[in-house]
Structures are given as C-alpha cells and as structure tokens.
Design a protein around this motif. Sequence first.
Motif, short mmCIF file in Angstrom:
data_model
loop_
_atom_site.label_atom_id
_atom_site.label_comp_id
_atom_site.label_asym_id
_atom_site.label_seq_id
_atom_site.Cartn_x
_atom_site.Cartn_y
_atom_site.Cartn_z
N ARG A 267 48.87 -11.69 33.16
CA ARG A 267 47.65 -12.24 33.76
C ARG A 267 48.02 -13.19 34.90
O ARG A 267 49.07 -13.83 34.89
CB ARG A 267 46.82 -13.01 32.72
N LEU A 268 47.14 -13.29 35.87
CA LEU A 268 47.27 -14.26 36.94
C LEU A 268 46.46 -15.48 36.52
O LEU A 268 45.25 -15.38 36.29
CB LEU A 268 46.73 -13.68 38.25
N VAL A 269 47.15 -16.60 36.39
CA VAL A 269 46.52 -17.78 35.79
C VAL A 269 46.52 -18.94 36.78
O VAL A 269 47.57 -19.27 37.36
CB VAL A 269 47.27 -18.20 34.50
N PHE A 270 45.36 -19.57 36.95
CA PHE A 270 45.25 -20.77 37.78
C PHE A 270 44.92 -21.96 36.89
O PHE A 270 43.98 -21.89 36.09
CB PHE A 270 44.13 -20.61 38.82
N THR A 271 45.69 -23.03 37.03
CA THR A 271 45.41 -24.26 36.29
C THR A 271 44.62 -25.20 37.20
O THR A 271 45.13 -25.63 38.24
CB THR A 271 46.73 -24.93 35.85
N LEU A 272 43.39 -25.49 36.82
CA LEU A 272 42.51 -26.27 37.68
C LEU A 272 42.13 -27.59 37.02
O LEU A 272 41.84 -27.63 35.81
CB LEU A 272 41.22 -25.47 37.98
N HIS A 273 42.12 -28.65 37.81
CA HIS A 273 41.69 -29.96 37.31
C HIS A 273 40.20 -30.12 37.62
O HIS A 273 39.77 -29.91 38.75
CB HIS A 273 42.50 -31.08 37.97
N LEU A 274 39.47 -30.50 36.62
CA LEU A 274 38.01 -30.60 36.81
C LEU A 274 37.63 -31.76 37.72
O LEU A 274 36.53 -31.78 38.26
CB LEU A 274 37.32 -30.74 35.44
N ASP B 246 37.38 -16.70 46.19
CA ASP B 246 36.01 -16.72 46.68
C ASP B 246 35.34 -18.05 46.33
O ASP B 246 35.54 -18.58 45.22
CB ASP B 246 35.26 -15.55 46.02
N SER B 247 34.57 -18.60 47.27
CA SER B 247 33.95 -19.92 47.03
C SER B 247 32.96 -19.86 45.86
O SER B 247 32.85 -20.83 45.10
CB SER B 247 33.26 -20.40 48.30
N THR B 248 32.28 -18.72 45.69
CA THR B 248 31.34 -18.62 44.57
C THR B 248 32.08 -18.60 43.23
O THR B 248 31.59 -19.10 42.22
CB THR B 248 30.46 -17.36 44.69
N LEU B 249 33.29 -18.02 43.23
CA LEU B 249 34.10 -18.00 42.01
C LEU B 249 34.50 -19.42 41.62
O LEU B 249 34.34 -19.83 40.46
CB LEU B 249 35.35 -17.13 42.24
N VAL B 250 34.99 -20.18 42.60
CA VAL B 250 35.43 -21.55 42.31
C VAL B 250 34.22 -22.40 41.88
O VAL B 250 34.31 -23.19 40.93
CB VAL B 250 36.14 -22.16 43.54
N SER C 246 41.69 -17.17 34.78
CA SER C 246 42.67 -16.08 34.77
C SER C 246 42.00 -14.72 34.84
O SER C 246 40.80 -14.57 34.59
CB SER C 246 43.52 -16.16 33.50
N LYS C 247 42.82 -13.73 35.20
CA LYS C 247 42.38 -12.33 35.22
C LYS C 247 43.61 -11.46 35.01
O LYS C 247 44.74 -11.92 35.24
CB LYS C 247 41.72 -12.01 36.55
N PRO C 248 43.40 -10.22 34.59
CA PRO C 248 44.56 -9.33 34.44
C PRO C 248 45.22 -9.11 35.80
O PRO C 248 44.53 -8.97 36.82
CB PRO C 248 43.97 -8.03 33.91
N ALA D 103 34.01 -9.93 43.16
CA ALA D 103 34.69 -8.86 43.92
C ALA D 103 35.20 -7.76 42.98
O ALA D 103 36.31 -7.25 43.15
CB ALA D 103 35.83 -9.45 44.75
N GLY D 104 34.39 -7.43 42.00
CA GLY D 104 34.74 -6.32 41.10
C GLY D 104 35.75 -6.68 40.03
O GLY D 104 36.23 -5.81 39.30
N GLU D 105 36.11 -7.95 39.91
CA GLU D 105 37.08 -8.35 38.89
C GLU D 105 36.44 -9.31 37.90
O GLU D 105 35.57 -10.11 38.28
CB GLU D 105 38.28 -9.04 39.55
N ILE D 106 36.89 -9.25 36.66
CA ILE D 106 36.37 -10.14 35.61
C ILE D 106 37.36 -11.29 35.42
O ILE D 106 38.53 -11.07 35.10
CB ILE D 106 36.19 -9.39 34.27
N TRP D 107 36.91 -12.49 35.65
CA TRP D 107 37.73 -13.70 35.46
C TRP D 107 37.24 -14.43 34.21
O TRP D 107 36.04 -14.42 33.92
CB TRP D 107 37.58 -14.65 36.66
#
Lengths: 484, 313
Positions: A37-44, A61-65, A95-97, A78-82
């Motif tokens: 998986r591609l994983v992003f660690t984000l601080h709230l 994508d700004s809407t994703l963030v 994350s996503k596959p 964009a067609g992907e499930i996060w």
Amino acid sequence: MRRVGMILLVITVMLGSRGMARAQIDPGKVCRMDDGRLVFTLHLKWSEKEKQQLRELFDLDSTLVAAVYSGKTRIEAAGEIWTVAPAGPGIVELSKPLAAGVVTEPLPSDLFLLIDDWMDFEGSDQVSETVWGFNNLELRNAFVYTGSRAQFYLPGYEKAQSVFISGSFNGWSTSGTPMRRAGKGWIIDLELTPGKYAYKYIIDGRWTTDPVNRLRERGSAGAWNSVVYCTNHTFRLKGYEKARTVVVTGNFSGWNPRGVALEKGSGEWTLPVYLREGTYAYKFLVDGQWMTDPANPLERKDAQGYSNSFLEIGEPFLFTLHGFTDAQKVVLTGSFNHWDRNELVMEKTASGWRLPYVTAAGNYEYKFIVDGRWMTDPTNPFSTGHGDYENSFIALKANHIFELKGSAGAKSVILAGSFNGWNTDGYRMVRKGNSWKFPVRLQPGKYTYKFIVDGQWILDPANPLFEENEHGTGNSVLWIPAGK
Amino acid sequence: MESFLVSEDEISRYPFPVFPYPAVPAPSLLPDTDPLVIPLKRAGRLYLIEAVIDGVSGNLVFDTGARDLLLNRTYFRKHVTSGSVSSKGITGDVGSVELITAGKVEFAGMVFDKLTAEVTDLAHIENRRGVKILGLVGFSLLKKFEILFDPVNGQLTLFRTDAVGRRNNGVLPPFKADHLQKLTGNGHVVFLKGSIAGRSLNFCFDTAAETNVISSASHKTVLATIAVTRRASLKGAGTGASEVLFGKMNDFSLGTRKIENMETVVTSLFALEEVYNTSLDGVLGFSFFRNGEICVNFVTKEAGFRFVKGGEE
C-alpha cells in the motif's frame, strides 16, 4: 541605534526562518510503501500551507486532502479508493493499494520531463553573460590575448599523441579544435571576441583543466572548468610609485570597497579586464584614498555629489529622432535601461534629436518620450506589440535574420518562437524586396520558431529542420553556433 | 564472482518475441591508438559522444539501455525508410519508429558505413539539455572492444582484444574489479544482478537513465525499502493514468557492496521488459554508476566494477 536595529533585524529573520521551518513538512517522513500500500502519515494540526505542500509534493487532489481533514474514513478520488485510519494522537494514515494507480504506461518523454523537474537539472554548460572579469594565470604565456587573437599554451605533455581544446567558444567540441606541438608544449591560436570563456584540454582523450591557470569554476555538470577572459580594457594609473596598493572599484563590481588590485609596473599600475559592452562608473583607491582616474576626462557626479570616472565599452549606437525641434525635452527609454524615463536625455540638433548610447549586443525594445508623450521611432520599421503597447525594436549586433520569401499579398507576418516566449503579438516582420525579414541577436543554442502569416501558423519553408510539437504541426528548428 | 540473475528458463517464461539483434558492425576505419579514449561531454546527467552522421554534426547520447543506434528524426527525416518497429524506453519514445540506413557514422576517429538505425523523435531531450542530439548509441557499435566507462572523469576507453577477450596491448594491466558479474545472452544491453531486502533482482545498466528506476511491480518488501519523497500521476499512452514515485533507494547491494542513498523512480517497467524480452526489476542509472567505473567485455561476457570514494554529482 543602528546596532539595535540590526540585532532586531537578525532576531526577526531568525524567528521568520524558524516559522518557515515549522511550515515545511519533511517529505521523507510523510510517504512510504508498506505491505503493498502507498501510505501517507498526516498530522491533523498541519496548517493550510503544509497541506498545500503535501498536495504539491505528492500530486494529491485537493478534495481528497480536504476529505481527510473533514474526518472521512473512506474516500473515492480519481477512480481510486483511499482509506483513512488513526495512527496515534493527532495523526492519521491515508492509504491505498499500490497497484491501483497503475492502469497504463507513462510516456517515456513525459517521464523524462517529470524526473527532470523533480531533480531540478540545469542543462548544459553555458557561460552566462558576465559583466566583468580578469585573468589569474600561474604562467603568464599560458594565455595571451592581443587584438582578436587568443593564444592558449599548454606546457608539457610532450609524449601525448593528441591535444584538443574544448570550451564555450567552440560549443565544447571534443574534436573540432586540435592543438599543435610547440617546443615543450602545445599551442593554439583562436579568433575570439572579448568575453569570458570556460575551457578544458583533452589530452589523449582525457579531460584536463589548465594546470597553469588558477581561475576555475564548476560547470553545470558539476566538473571544474578553467576560465579565461579575453580582455578589452586596461585600468591604468601612472605614477604613485610609493603607494602600497592601488585598487579599482566601480558599478561593475557593485562598488565593492575592497576592489581589485592593479599590478605595479615601471611607472604605472595596470589591470587588464574584460568589461561587457556598456557604460561604467569607477574610481581608484590608492592606499585606501578614493580618487577619480586622472587620465580620464569623462567624469560625472553621482546623486550625492561625488565625482566618478566614466568609461564606455563598445561602439555607441546613435539613436536619432528627426523633427520635433519645438519640443523642450526628448528622452530615450527602453529595455536596455529598464525603461527609466529620466536617465537618457537626448541632445537637440538643428534637425531633431540624437543620443549615442553604448549597450551590450542584444534585442531591445525602446520608445522616445517627447515632452512627456511616448512614441515609437518613426524611422524604424521593426516593432513588437500593437496599439499603446507597440514598441520599436532593435537588434544590436544582430547575428541572424529570419526571412520568409514570397507571401507578397500577406498583410501581416509575425515571427514567434522559443526566443520570445512564442509571443503571437511579438516580432512583426517587415517586407523588404520580395521577402519578409526580421533581424535578431541570439545566444548560441537551439531555438524553435514559426511564422504567423495573416493569422496562420506555418513552418519556415526554407528550413529543412523541424521537430514534432504538441499540436502535430511541427516547429522549425534553428541552431546558433558558438562564436556567431 | 556471482552467477547471472536471469536464467534461460526465466526468459522463456515471458511470451515476448525474441528481438533480433543485428550482427555487431565493424568500423571501416579505426585509429591506431590502443586504447582509444573517447572524451564524453556532459549535459545534465547525460553523457555525450561527439559524432558526425551523414554530414550532420552533433552528439550521440551514450545510452547503454539502447538496443541499437537510435537517431533523432529532426535531422534524418529525409532518409529513405526501410520499415518500422515499435520502440519503448526510459529515454526513447513510444510508438512507430522508422528504420533507415545511415551511410556514414563517424565518432572518436572511427567510421562505420551503412548502419541500420532506428529514427524517432528525441526533441524532448534536446530541448531540455540545450545540446544537439543526433541520437542514442549504446554498446552495439562497441562490442568488439573491452569497454571501460569512467563517469567521474568523463571518458570511455576502448581496448582492443584478442579472440578470447584479452587486451591486445600487453602493457596495459587488466581491469581490477571490486566486483565481477557474468553476462548472459547475446544482446547489446547489460543486465546486472543486485539485491534489495535480501531479494535477488534483475537490473538493466543504463548510462542514459539520469536516475535509477525500480519496477512498481516489485515485491512489497523491496518497495518498502524506498523512502518516497515525490509522487505524480502521469497520463499514459492509452487511457487512464500511471503513478510515478520518486525517492531514495537505501538497501541496494551489488555483490558485497552496499550502496545507499541512490535517487530512484518507481514506475511500471512493463514496456522495457517487452523491449528487452526479459523480466526486469529496475534500471541502474546515474545514481548508481557515479559510484565508480564499469568495465564490460562482451567476449569474456563479464562486467566488472571498481568503486570510488564519494562518487560524483
């Protein structure tokens, strides 16, 4: 008071930089590939600036963030499930596959340009337009410049089979400029115009910097190159034989008070330099005492009332405006003086106005200001833009003339290319004889261009070289060789 | 010494047609010097060989990932084409590529007559690097020599060899390698065996790849060792997008030598696998070869490495 101000300024800068450092995310700690998986660690608590940096670095994508920070746990973009999952206090993992995004092959040319942007490459070695410089040779006859002849001498290497010189003057050719044996070394005479040149020797195929030239600089590829200046002026101060130091400084060196030392000779101090074409103010410092050049009658006062010596390098171009003899004041202004509307006041003559002006070779736009009214040069057919934004155009020391033969019935032919940002309102070609022409001054290198004939883009029919473009219509290709 | 990574069995598992590598051409003119040292020019991270092809002077990118001579269409579009093939590569283009015959190819004092060459659009490289690119050339024209690539000093040295691959010039000591690998196959491209996360991987050695590449299809334990710092979604040749990642490769080993902190792109390498007709886990480019010298001998079928301290940026 000044000291306090300086301390406050330093503290402000330090605080500012700390604040900036806090606003930067560490890319290496944000993204990882983990168990497919591609994983992003984000601080709230990340600020909008940090979120923007996240989006830009990782093309998110700004809407994703925004959805992550609104608390959603499953996001389709964009067609992907996060998915979003908590990963500690104030931290979430998005994350996503890994394979989900790979649905097609990237175009290699796109990949090349993307990597290029990421790695911030500078391209090839090109010596930039240097204002001034001087040589620093360990062996005096290693480089001698007289008139327009530059002589390079490499001592030693008597057993070498071949020695070539390669530099900015020959497009870094590795095979175009062989040296000849001369005594206990190798020599070459080249016709060069005044300027700065980077070079290396190639001794039996092996690159070597000039061992007797102390002046070196790193090329864009990271390797060291030797540097020489073909000088076009000598600062000279006669007398002052008991002085310990004589240095020269001026607007070419930012009026650095340390200046550059002149060398003591018999009855005079000298320093040969290269100065780019233009007009320069300067002064000598003799044992720390400022003085104008006693041998130079051209002096002007600066804004504080101090006198400076002035020096003009290069042939002046004579700007003239016929007529307007009733005008009180005519000013020349243009891209050569950053459109200063006061500096270049023209001289009145019996038939009009004139101003000899020295500036470096190049392409310039200009206008006259006649008693406050801006106007193009009525005797110059070359111009750019239109309406209020039309400026007269001049190529000083033009080294290429674009020409389109025929098209006699055309009302307008525009030259657009990589040299002018593909400006469709830019270089307006002029009908001369049976063709349209536009002279320009271009640095050595590659240019792509097209003609726009009455609104229709066409390749240069006289140029067999063209390359593909994004429209599928091609662009003509022009190479300006080094030294042209 | 290590065995080579891709066995004939592995190759046969891939259903791609075998690319017909043409015979190695011999130069019609060769300078007397042995070794022949070719000074390489740098443009960004590309290494260039000055050349004249059918009267057009310019540069060839030294691209060991190129199967054969690949020329820039801008300068050779008037040559009569004798067919077309499909070509894909890290620095090349995708799609139809014409075949032409270049009458005379000259570089480093060597002259090759009537070479078959592919022609494609290389304007994107030329425009970004600001140098005249006539094309790409790899090992295909140099296979008769022992080839020493020294990126730090910017030179390519060609040693003449005898029938069994030993240097003719006995004065010159043989290349002393810190690490040696056997080459397999008869192609012009060098494949190397390296390892990441304890897994043996197949890499293409590509002097025109300005960074390393790892296949996005690699095992998850391999990918987990890459520190990702950038990501982009690129539109592909077909519909949809392709994900490209950029980061640092920190767990790569060549033999017993561990090389860390190498810039690496992570993307699909399917097209390259198709071109090379082999399974491919990655490409070793500038980030790798700046660490030393590589000596390739296609007669003894060996590739040797000598590592230098620090390398070059």
